[in-house]
Design an enzyme around this catalytic site. Structure first.
Site, mmCIF file in Angstrom:
data_model
loop_
_atom_site.group_PDB
_atom_site.id
_atom_site.type_symbol
_atom_site.label_atom_id
_atom_site.label_comp_id
_atom_site.label_asym_id
_atom_site.label_seq_id
_atom_site.Cartn_x
_atom_site.Cartn_y
_atom_site.Cartn_z
ATOM 1 C CE1 TYR A 26 0.711 0.284 4.533
ATOM 2 C CE2 TYR A 26 -0.281 -1.890 4.368
ATOM 3 C CZ TYR A 26 0.453 -0.956 5.088
ATOM 4 O OH TYR A 26 0.919 -1.250 6.336
ATOM 5 C CB ILE A 37 9.174 -2.470 3.817
ATOM 6 C CG1 ILE A 37 7.652 -2.453 3.595
ATOM 7 C CG2 ILE A 37 9.589 -1.400 4.819
ATOM 8 C CD1 ILE A 37 6.821 -2.879 4.797
ATOM 9 C CG ASP A 42 15.639 -11.312 1.500
ATOM 10 O OD1 ASP A 42 15.369 -12.523 1.331
ATOM 11 O OD2 ASP A 42 14.777 -10.427 1.536
ATOM 12 C CG ASN A 91 11.858 -14.602 10.246
ATOM 13 O OD1 ASN A 91 12.820 -15.337 10.035
ATOM 14 N ND2 ASN A 91 11.188 -13.971 9.285
ATOM 15 C CB THR A 147 9.284 -0.366 11.223
ATOM 16 O OG1 THR A 147 10.045 -0.839 10.094
ATOM 17 C CG2 THR A 147 9.926 0.888 11.792
ATOM 18 N NE ARG A 187 3.031 -8.009 12.002
ATOM 19 C CZ ARG A 187 2.710 -6.934 11.293
ATOM 20 N NH1 ARG A 187 3.430 -5.820 11.410
ATOM 21 N NH2 ARG A 187 1.674 -6.945 10.475
ATOM 22 C CG ASP A 196 5.926 1.350 14.479
ATOM 23 O OD1 ASP A 196 5.350 2.238 15.141
ATOM 24 O OD2 ASP A 196 5.390 0.752 13.528
ATOM 25 C CD GLU A 246 1.387 -4.223 18.002
ATOM 26 O OE1 GLU A 246 2.507 -3.798 17.708
ATOM 27 O OE2 GLU A 246 0.533 -4.530 17.155
ATOM 28 C CG HIS A 258 1.929 -1.761 14.626
ATOM 29 N ND1 HIS A 258 1.816 -3.109 14.834
ATOM 30 C CD2 HIS A 258 2.150 -1.613 13.288
ATOM 31 C CE1 HIS A 258 1.941 -3.759 13.677
ATOM 32 N NE2 HIS A 258 2.150 -2.847 12.719
HETATM 33 P P1 NAD Z 1 8.021 -8.610 1.710
HETATM 34 O O1 NAD Z 1 7.343 -9.927 1.719
HETATM 35 O O2 NAD Z 1 7.995 -7.794 0.470
HETATM 36 O O3 NAD Z 1 9.561 -8.796 2.132
HETATM 37 C C1 NAD Z 1 9.973 -9.567 3.212
HETATM 38 C C2 NAD Z 1 11.371 -10.079 2.871
HETATM 39 O O4 NAD Z 1 11.932 -10.669 4.045
HETATM 40 C C3 NAD Z 1 11.396 -11.149 1.779
HETATM 41 O O5 NAD Z 1 12.274 -10.744 0.745
HETATM 42 C C4 NAD Z 1 11.911 -12.398 2.492
HETATM 43 O O6 NAD Z 1 12.732 -13.206 1.679
HETATM 44 C C5 NAD Z 1 12.710 -11.773 3.611
HETATM 45 N N1 NAD Z 1 12.934 -12.614 4.778
HETATM 46 C C6 NAD Z 1 12.076 -13.451 5.414
HETATM 47 N N2 NAD Z 1 12.681 -14.016 6.472
HETATM 48 C C7 NAD Z 1 13.947 -13.499 6.511
HETATM 49 C C8 NAD Z 1 15.029 -13.683 7.385
HETATM 50 N N3 NAD Z 1 14.972 -14.495 8.441
HETATM 51 N N4 NAD Z 1 16.168 -12.998 7.133
HETATM 52 C C9 NAD Z 1 16.250 -12.148 6.090
HETATM 53 N N5 NAD Z 1 15.250 -11.955 5.211
HETATM 54 C C10 NAD Z 1 14.105 -12.623 5.436
HETATM 55 O O7 NAD Z 1 7.410 -7.814 2.923
HETATM 56 P P2 NAD Z 1 7.427 -6.238 3.158
HETATM 57 O O8 NAD Z 1 6.294 -5.601 2.434
HETATM 58 O O9 NAD Z 1 8.794 -5.725 2.914
HETATM 59 O O10 NAD Z 1 7.048 -6.160 4.705
HETATM 60 C C11 NAD Z 1 7.918 -6.639 5.704
HETATM 61 C C12 NAD Z 1 7.183 -6.680 7.019
HETATM 62 O O11 NAD Z 1 6.930 -5.344 7.466
HETATM 63 C C13 NAD Z 1 5.769 -7.288 6.976
HETATM 64 O O12 NAD Z 1 5.808 -8.694 7.052
HETATM 65 C C14 NAD Z 1 5.114 -6.688 8.172
HETATM 66 O O13 NAD Z 1 5.330 -7.544 9.279
HETATM 67 C C15 NAD Z 1 5.883 -5.394 8.412
HETATM 68 N N6 NAD Z 1 5.061 -4.191 8.254
HETATM 69 C C16 NAD Z 1 5.004 -3.316 9.287
HETATM 70 C C17 NAD Z 1 4.256 -2.150 9.168
HETATM 71 C C18 NAD Z 1 4.164 -1.141 10.267
HETATM 72 O O14 NAD Z 1 3.307 -0.250 10.214
HETATM 73 N N7 NAD Z 1 5.008 -1.188 11.283
HETATM 74 C C19 NAD Z 1 3.543 -1.912 7.986
HETATM 75 C C20 NAD Z 1 3.632 -2.828 6.946
HETATM 76 C C21 NAD Z 1 4.399 -3.969 7.092
HETATM 77 C C1 COI Z 2 0.945 -4.165 8.197
HETATM 78 O O1 COI Z 2 0.455 -3.634 7.178
HETATM 79 O O2 COI Z 2 1.312 -5.351 8.213
HETATM 80 C C2 COI Z 2 1.087 -3.375 9.421
HETATM 81 O O3 COI Z 2 1.875 -3.740 10.266
HETATM 82 C C3 COI Z 2 0.242 -2.169 9.578
HETATM 83 C C4 COI Z 2 -0.777 -2.303 10.676
HETATM 84 C C5 COI Z 2 -1.847 -1.260 10.548
HETATM 85 C C6 COI Z 2 -1.401 -3.664 10.788
#
Ligand code: NAD
Ligand code: COI
Length: 331
Positions: free
Chosen positions: A100, A156, A175, A211, A232, A234, A258, A263, A295
């Site tokens: 998003y 991200i 990665d 993880n 940021t 999990r 974050d 949580e 978060h």
């Molecule tokens: P993504 O699936 O695009 O990328 C995750 C990457 O992590 C992948 O390339 C995968 O191969 C790699 N990976 C998995 N386990 C690993 C490990 N042990 N060591 C190294 N690399 C590893 O996901 P994304 O969109 O980049 O999002 C990542 C995470 O961010 C989500 O799973 C979510 O938990 C978190 N997130 C947090 C927020 C927030 O508001 N704080 C918002 C959105 C997402």
């Molecule tokens: C996610 O998109 O995975 C987030 O961590 C954001 C939250 C609002 C659930």
């Protein structure tokens, strides 16, 4: 189509209203989360749309199946709080919003990094005591002189790598499944090398069980003394007690969190206690070299509008075509 929305935040409601007006579908909005009780409100709807970090349980999917509801779309990325095996067992199909706004979270990780490098927590705490001169004593470090280790070079993580590069930092990444991206200026290394060389360790990996506590006492001991840790992603990625011990000993120079380990249990208890009551959280909050946020890394106007629009569009695709490209596979 008749859609029921759960977990709506105040700032999502205008976007939900706009989407309804634009598409002509019926949307009933609830601020309550989707759980074993509130799922009863979904009887008679075609599909469910939700946002929460608390669990989506087996009971929810059993009840959805009983109502003949086969599709759930979530307005966020992470699926670690979903019992995907139970969903599959009850024939409930789920889609998330994988992208998003990866930049929203990456920018927040950079924000936390800069906050810690310039020691703003200590500056603010000293100013709060009225000590203006004392607040001038906290010398900072420049991001351009740092090595940043990004763990997880997904959507991200790659956005973060671009941003850290823009500040002139040297970037290492770990990665096990890197995507081909020729425009990405970083060097891929093994995790131990990243931990040993990085001044800043920035986590962007999913909170899947594999993880859990990837950053534990051993990993913290492998880091450079005084390194900064940013999470940021999990809460379960870090052993928080071990992190607190490393902060106390000076092995860790600071932390930006974050997504806090406890949580979920605190959120589930919040109705009983009325506040986010957690002694470990309070101890971390008291440290000037720790920045804690609730978060909110995702929380920008761009992200919130996309979370609403994309997830509702995916639900309509599910309902009208029987498929959507962001369907989440059972683990
Ligand atoms: P993504 O699936 O695009 O990328 C995750 C990457 O992590 C992948 O390339 C995968 O191969 C790699 N990976 C998995 N386990 C690993 C490990 N042990 N060591 C190294 N690399 C590893 O996901 P994304 O969109 O980049 O999002 C990542 C995470 O961010 C989500 O799973 C979510 O938990 C978190 N997130 C947090 C927020 C927030 O508001 N704080 C918002 C959105 C997402
Ligand atoms: C996610 O998109 O995975 C987030 O961590 C954001 C939250 C609002 C659930």
């Amino acid at each position: 189509m008749k859609i029921i929305v759960y977990g709506a935040h105040d700032d999502e409601i205008p976007y939900l209203t706009q989407w309804q007006a634009k598409t002509g579908h019926t949307v009933e909005v609830h601020q309550e989360l989707l759980d074993a009780q509130t799922v009863a409100w979904a009887a008679g709807f075609d599909g469910i749309n939700a946002l929460q970090t608390t669990p989506y349980s087996r009971e929810v999917f059993a009840q959805m199946a009983a109502f003949g509801i086969h599709f759930l779309t979530i307005r966020n990325v992470g699926t670690d709080n979903i019992d995907l095996a139970a969903a599959a067992e009850y024939g409930v199909r789920i889609a998330n919003v994988p992208a998003y706004s990866p930049n929203a979270i990456a920018e927040f990780a950079v924000t936390m990094t800069l906050h810690l490098l310039r020691r703003l927590g200590a500056v603010e705490a000293t100013l709060a005591t009225g000590d203006y001169q004392g607040a001038t004593k906290f010398i900072g470090r420049e991001l351009a002189q740092q090595t940043v280790g990004v763990v997880g070079a997904g959507r991200i993580g790659r956005a973060a790598i671009h941003l850290f590069n823009g500040f002139g930092a040297k970037v290492l990444a770990y990665d096990p499944h890197p995507v081909q991206d020729d425009g990405l200026a970083c060097r891929y290394v093994e995790l131990d090398e990243l931990l040993a060389q990085a001044d800043i360790i920035d986590l962007h990996i999913p909170g899947i069980p594999a993880n859990d506590h990837i950053i534990d006492a051993d990993a913290l001991a492998k880091m450079k003394r005084g390194a900064l840790l940013i999470n940021t992603a999990r809460g379960n990625l870090i052993d928080t007690q071990a992190m607190l011990a490393a902060l106390t000993s000076g092995q860790l120079g600071g932390a930006g969190i974050d997504t806090y380990e406890h949580e979920t249990e605190n959120l589930l208890a919040i109705n009983a206690t009325g506040r986010f009551a957690d002694p470990l959280w309070d101890r971390l909050r008291a440290l000037p070299n720790v920045v804690l946020t609730p978060h909110i890394a995702y929380h920008t106007e761009t992200a919130v509008q996309n979370m609403v629009d994309y997830s509702l569009n995916y639900l309509i695709e599910f309902l009208t075509q029987g498929a959507t490209e962001t369907e989440v596979a059972a683990r």
